[in-house]
Each structure stands twice: as structure tokens, then as C-alpha cells.
Write a protein that holds these residues in place. Sequence first.
Motif, PDB file in Angstrom:
ATOM      1  N   LEU A   1      32.063  55.263  47.001  1.00 37.81           N
ATOM      2  CA  LEU A   1      30.843  56.085  46.968  1.00 37.81           C
ATOM      3  C   LEU A   1      29.617  55.269  47.382  1.00 37.81           C
ATOM      4  O   LEU A   1      28.735  55.779  48.080  1.00 37.81           O
ATOM      5  N   LEU A   2      29.553  54.012  46.936  1.00 36.07           N
ATOM      6  CA  LEU A   2      28.423  53.145  47.326  1.00 36.07           C
ATOM      7  C   LEU A   2      28.419  52.906  48.843  1.00 36.07           C
ATOM      8  O   LEU A   2      27.368  52.994  49.488  1.00 36.07           O
ATOM      9  N   LYS A   3      29.594  52.626  49.397  1.00 34.82           N
ATOM     10  CA  LYS A   3      29.697  52.399  50.854  1.00 34.82           C
ATOM     11  C   LYS A   3      29.261  53.637  51.620  1.00 34.82           C
ATOM     12  O   LYS A   3      28.460  53.563  52.562  1.00 34.82           O
ATOM     13  N   ASP A   4      29.808  54.793  51.214  1.00 33.59           N
ATOM     14  CA  ASP A   4      29.481  56.046  51.903  1.00 33.59           C
ATOM     15  C   ASP A   4      27.985  56.344  51.812  1.00 33.59           C
ATOM     16  O   ASP A   4      27.370  56.820  52.775  1.00 33.59           O
ATOM     17  N   ALA A   5      27.385  56.071  50.639  1.00 32.84           N
ATOM     18  CA  ALA A   5      25.956  56.350  50.442  1.00 32.84           C
ATOM     19  C   ALA A   5      25.101  55.507  51.380  1.00 32.84           C
ATOM     20  O   ALA A   5      24.103  55.982  51.930  1.00 32.84           O
ATOM     21  N   ILE A   6      25.514  54.247  51.586  1.00 35.44           N
ATOM     22  CA  ILE A   6      24.721  53.356  52.433  1.00 35.44           C
ATOM     23  C   ILE A   6      24.965  53.657  53.916  1.00 35.44           C
ATOM     24  O   ILE A   6      24.030  53.674  54.722  1.00 35.44           O
ATOM     25  N   VAL A   7      26.208  53.955  54.278  1.00 37.53           N
ATOM     26  CA  VAL A   7      26.542  54.226  55.685  1.00 37.53           C
ATOM     27  C   VAL A   7      25.941  55.553  56.143  1.00 37.53           C
ATOM     28  O   VAL A   7      25.319  55.639  57.208  1.00 37.53           O
ATOM     29  N   HIS A   8      26.108  56.614  55.323  1.00 37.16           N
ATOM     30  CA  HIS A   8      25.724  57.965  55.770  1.00 37.16           C
ATOM     31  C   HIS A   8      24.320  58.376  55.331  1.00 37.16           C
ATOM     32  O   HIS A   8      23.734  59.278  55.931  1.00 37.16           O
ATOM     33  N   GLY A   9      23.774  57.750  54.279  1.00 36.26           N
ATOM     34  CA  GLY A   9      22.439  58.135  53.821  1.00 36.26           C
ATOM     35  C   GLY A   9      22.408  59.529  53.243  1.00 36.26           C
ATOM     36  O   GLY A   9      23.430  60.063  52.792  1.00 36.26           O
ATOM     37  N   GLN A  10      21.220  60.149  53.264  1.00 35.98           N
ATOM     38  CA  GLN A  10      21.060  61.492  52.698  1.00 35.98           C
ATOM     39  C   GLN A  10      21.700  62.541  53.601  1.00 35.98           C
ATOM     40  O   GLN A  10      21.721  62.384  54.828  1.00 35.98           O
ATOM     41  N   PRO A  11      22.204  63.635  52.991  1.00 36.18           N
ATOM     42  CA  PRO A  11      22.778  64.711  53.815  1.00 36.18           C
ATOM     43  C   PRO A  11      21.724  65.278  54.775  1.00 36.18           C
ATOM     44  O   PRO A  11      20.546  65.295  54.472  1.00 36.18           O
ATOM     45  N   ARG A  12      22.191  65.709  55.928  1.00 33.20           N
ATOM     46  CA  ARG A  12      21.374  66.331  56.978  1.00 33.20           C
ATOM     47  C   ARG A  12      20.418  65.348  57.652  1.00 33.20           C
ATOM     48  O   ARG A  12      20.515  65.104  58.836  1.00 33.20           O
TER      49      ARG A  12
ATOM     50  N   ARG B   1      20.035  62.041  57.144  1.00 32.34           N
ATOM     51  CA  ARG B   1      20.618  60.704  57.301  1.00 32.34           C
ATOM     52  C   ARG B   1      19.632  59.582  56.972  1.00 32.34           C
ATOM     53  O   ARG B   1      19.855  58.431  57.337  1.00 32.34           O
ATOM     54  N   ARG B   2      18.543  59.908  56.321  1.00 30.68           N
ATOM     55  CA  ARG B   2      17.628  58.853  55.889  1.00 30.68           C
ATOM     56  C   ARG B   2      18.267  58.045  54.757  1.00 30.68           C
ATOM     57  O   ARG B   2      19.082  58.577  54.014  1.00 30.68           O
ATOM     58  N   PRO B   3      17.861  56.790  54.584  1.00 23.94           N
ATOM     59  CA  PRO B   3      18.404  56.017  53.456  1.00 23.94           C
ATOM     60  C   PRO B   3      17.969  56.636  52.119  1.00 23.94           C
ATOM     61  O   PRO B   3      16.885  57.232  52.032  1.00 23.94           O
ATOM     62  N   TRP B   4      18.802  56.478  51.098  1.00 23.06           N
ATOM     63  CA  TRP B   4      18.429  56.947  49.765  1.00 23.06           C
ATOM     64  C   TRP B   4      17.260  56.107  49.236  1.00 23.06           C
ATOM     65  O   TRP B   4      17.210  54.895  49.462  1.00 23.06           O
ATOM     66  N   LYS B   5      16.325  56.757  48.534  1.00 22.98           N
ATOM     67  CA  LYS B   5      15.191  56.016  47.955  1.00 22.98           C
ATOM     68  C   LYS B   5      15.687  55.014  46.908  1.00 22.98           C
ATOM     69  O   LYS B   5      15.227  53.877  46.858  1.00 22.98           O
ATOM     70  N   LYS B   6      16.615  55.463  46.048  1.00 24.34           N
ATOM     71  CA  LYS B   6      17.225  54.601  45.035  1.00 24.34           C
ATOM     72  C   LYS B   6      18.665  55.048  44.852  1.00 24.34           C
ATOM     73  O   LYS B   6      18.964  56.239  45.001  1.00 24.34           O
ATOM     74  N   ILE B   7      19.520  54.119  44.488  1.00 22.05           N
ATOM     75  CA  ILE B   7      20.880  54.456  44.052  1.00 22.05           C
ATOM     76  C   ILE B   7      21.023  53.927  42.620  1.00 22.05           C
ATOM     77  O   ILE B   7      20.848  52.729  42.382  1.00 22.05           O
ATOM     78  N   LEU B   8      21.304  54.830  41.676  1.00 23.68           N
ATOM     79  CA  LEU B   8      21.400  54.466  40.258  1.00 23.68           C
ATOM     80  C   LEU B   8      22.820  54.715  39.763  1.00 23.68           C
ATOM     81  O   LEU B   8      23.345  55.822  39.877  1.00 23.68           O
ATOM     82  N   ILE B   9      23.438  53.676  39.217  1.00 23.08           N
ATOM     83  CA  ILE B   9      24.793  53.796  38.644  1.00 23.08           C
ATOM     84  C   ILE B   9      24.651  54.041  37.149  1.00 23.08           C
ATOM     85  O   ILE B   9      23.988  53.273  36.447  1.00 23.08           O
TER      86      ILE B   9
END
Length: 518
Positions: free
Chosen positions: A247-258, A260-268
Motif C-alpha cells: 500500500l505504501l509503494k502504491d501510494a507513492i507511485v500512483h499518488g492521489q486518484p484522478r 495523480r498528485r502526491p499525497w499531502k501526508k501518509i499516516l499509518i
Amino acid sequence: INHIVHNGGLYKRPFNEAFEETPMLVAVLTYVGYGVLTLFGYLRDFMRQWKIEKCQHATEREEQKDFVPLYQDFENFYNRNLYMRIRDSWNRPICSVPGAKVDMMERVSHDYNWTFTYTGRVIKDIINMGSYNYLGFAQNTGTCQEAAAKVLSQYGAGVCSTRQEIGNLDKHEELEELIARFLGVESAMAYGMGFATNSMNIPALVGKGCLILSDELNHASLVLGARLSGATIRIFKHNNMQSLEKLLKDAIVHGQPRTRRPWKKILILVEGIYSMEGSIVRLPEVIALKKKYKSYLYLDEAHSIGALGPSGRGVVEYFGLNPEDVDIMMGTFTKSFGAAGGYIGGKKELIDYLRTYSHSAVYATSMSPPVVEQIITSMKCIMGEDGTTVGKARVQQLAENTRYFRRRLKEMGFIIYGNEDSPVVPLMLYMPAKIGAFGREMLKRNIGVVVVGFPATPIIESRARFCLSAAHTKEMLDTALKKINEVGDLLQLKYSRHRLVPLLDRPFDETTYEETED
């Protein structure tokens, strides 16, 4: 599935967890049991509709029939026809301190658990295997009670204001300084309710454009906080680091849906001890992934603070890690400290931000002074700042009780979930009829237990959950184990195919932290 992990130097101690697979015959019989109950439920609903059987549950008036129903249909059906049959196993009223033993008010039902009446009799000295009284601080005598009573006479019971207005007492400041020292962080903030500590602070930390990665078995307060935040939520399999890393890899590679901007924060979001599974978070691996993918970590230590680690400082100390590696350390005072409320610890910038933007901080009434004093006194006892070794002895006693109780249950042949060091001990029941039967049979033998079923667990994974305490003596545990063994034979609950060989020559107090660290 047994996990015995060393993982290339990440773990400084053995990490033993067991989740034995449900036997196929038991799984099939459990589904059959629920099927029979469901069929009878539909039959009884049909009889109620035609006035053959008296309808006890709340129903909508004729003029409201076209409204949107208040409950989902299955939940309502489940409550009426399945839960109501074993409702006497829950909400049992106790009338004493929830210590190692409790007194319970006797009640009876003459209409199959729709209503209860009290007989006026009190059942005395029930061994309490259900309360989260890990370190035995739920007391009405001793130094904690005396200190709380003194503060009650000086400050009163309530503050009648928020912290930002005129409800900030010197006791609140003292408590927060003590929490920060206890956790080994720069700053901390205390809240009056543990549930709200999660549900009201997560929305202050993340919002739209942020991503939350949440363990599938996280507590309802974490789930609610994540939903209220407006952030995107993705679920990873319980304690599964491969699932989290994907999930972390996918979040960084694909970014936000539609966009594709990077996520502002990723919180586990993870918990220290999972209160239904008895498992401990794989924190060294979570921190390694957090650092590798530059995300943030929110650790809920509601059940682990006080209950794990050589000096009771929780899962971070248990693994010998640095508290600075956890961005947000959350915990509650309702369990190991015998009080109420919760806290968040971390960097000073984080806590200063939450003082201004957290709904729990801005709008909630301040913590009650006697409750604050209970926390201060018990925490100082654990830290050894009261000039005694009572706190350290309690932490060690809990560790010994945990290992002894878990080992004996496994030797008897029960399926026991979780980590060998977790004071939360789930004993698998599976079948719906055995949930109520186990609770009733144990109460007949003067043992108070908590039984858990759907929707708190998956529908075929019903269980009894024991919570161990430093206040339990070996005699109490042996009595409870003897009765559990009796009821296990009576209800045929010994499903395990990996029965341990009893270690008859091992003394009770051999399993200490010093030994396991070697």
C-alpha cells in the motif's frame, strides 16, 4: 499459524504469536449453527407478523412505514433473534471495585432476556477475568485512593470549564509533564475520554488530500477518527508487513486518484496490543517501513501502556525502540492506571498544534481532579518515584501471570490467539450456542468472563476474552484454570491440534523479563 520472528536484527527479543487455523469440522458446524438460528429467526418473525407470537421489540408506527429504516435490516434481525437469546451474558451489573474479585447483582429474566428483574441478592467474590485492570490499580484502598480522596476534598469533583477558559488546573499541568517523562517524549496532552482522544484528534492531524493506512483490526475509535477526517482510507491485513508495504509503494507511485498528485501526508494507524486478538504490533518493522517511505506513524497504546515492557512503558520499550521514532504516541488511562481519559505524546510542535486545533482540547470539559490524581499517583508508582518498588513488582507480576495462564490453557488443548506476552487472552469458542453457555457456566462457578461474538469479531470467530491482572494471585489463576478446564470438557471446547506438553518442573515465577531478554 505460528510466528517466531527474529527478522535480521530488527527484533531484540523473540516474537512468538499463534493463530491456529479453525478446524474444518468446527467451521462447518458453526455455519450450520448460524444457519439454523437464522431459519428459526425468520420463522419467529413470521409468527410475530401474524400475531401468533408476542412482538417484544420496538416497531415503527403505521404512519412511519414508508420512512427510511433506522437500522440496517440484518443488524435488527440479528439483535432480535440471535443476540437476544444470549443477552444475559452482557451488561452484568457489578456493585464493587473491579479488582481481582467483584460482587455482582443477581438478575433474572422471565421473558427470554427481553427484560431483567433484580432478585436483591448479591453474588460475592467472583474472580474477575474480564476487567482491563492490568496493574491492579482499580482499588478503593491504598495510596492512590487516599491521594484521590485528598484532592477531591481540595478541588471538588468537577472543573465546569474547558482547559482554554478557566479549567486549566495545576494538576493538569503536573500530569502532562509526568506523561512526557514517562513516555520519553518532548511534550504530552491529556484528555478526559480515551475514545475521543482518537476520534477527535485524527481529524485534526489529517484531512482531504491525505492518506490513512489502517490495520484491518483497529479499534472503533481509530476507525471513526479516520472517517471523520475526510482523508482517503486504505486497509492493510492485520499485522501483515507485506500488505502495508504494498500500500505504501502504491501510494507513492500512483499518488492521489484522478489527479495523480502526491499525497499531502501518509499516516499509518496501528495499536500496541489488539484487544480482540491478543496480538502485539510488529513495531520494529512498521517503523522501518515508515522511515523507508517517509510516512507518519500513529500508535494507539490503550492496552499496551503499563502492561508491556520491563518498566511498563509500553510496546516501544518492549521492543527496545526509540520513542522519537513514533510520531504520535496515544494511550488511555482507563486500563493500567485504573482511571479515565487518554493522552497524546510527541514533539512539542505537535502538542502545541493540538492544543489549538483539536476538538477534544478546545470544546471538552477538563478532566476531573480526583481522576487526574489517581493517574499521577499510579504513574509515579510504576516509575518508582513514590520511593517503593511496588510498581516494578506489579509489571513483573503481570508478565508472569500472562505467561503462566497462556501456557496452561494451551496445555489443556484450547485454541488461544495472540502473543505469548499479551495480557489479553482470547479463547476460541466458535459456535453461537457456546457463547452464552460458556459465560453462564463460568458464572455458576463464580468466575466472571467476557464473551465476544459478531459484530465485534468475524461471525465464525466467537471467543471468550480473559484479561489478566497483577492483582491475580496464583491461587486465583489456578482456580479459574480448573473451572475453565471443567467447562471446556463440558462444552467440548478443546479444539487445538497442537497441544503443548506440560512443563511440570517449571516454577511459577520463572518467566521474567530478564530471562526472556537473554
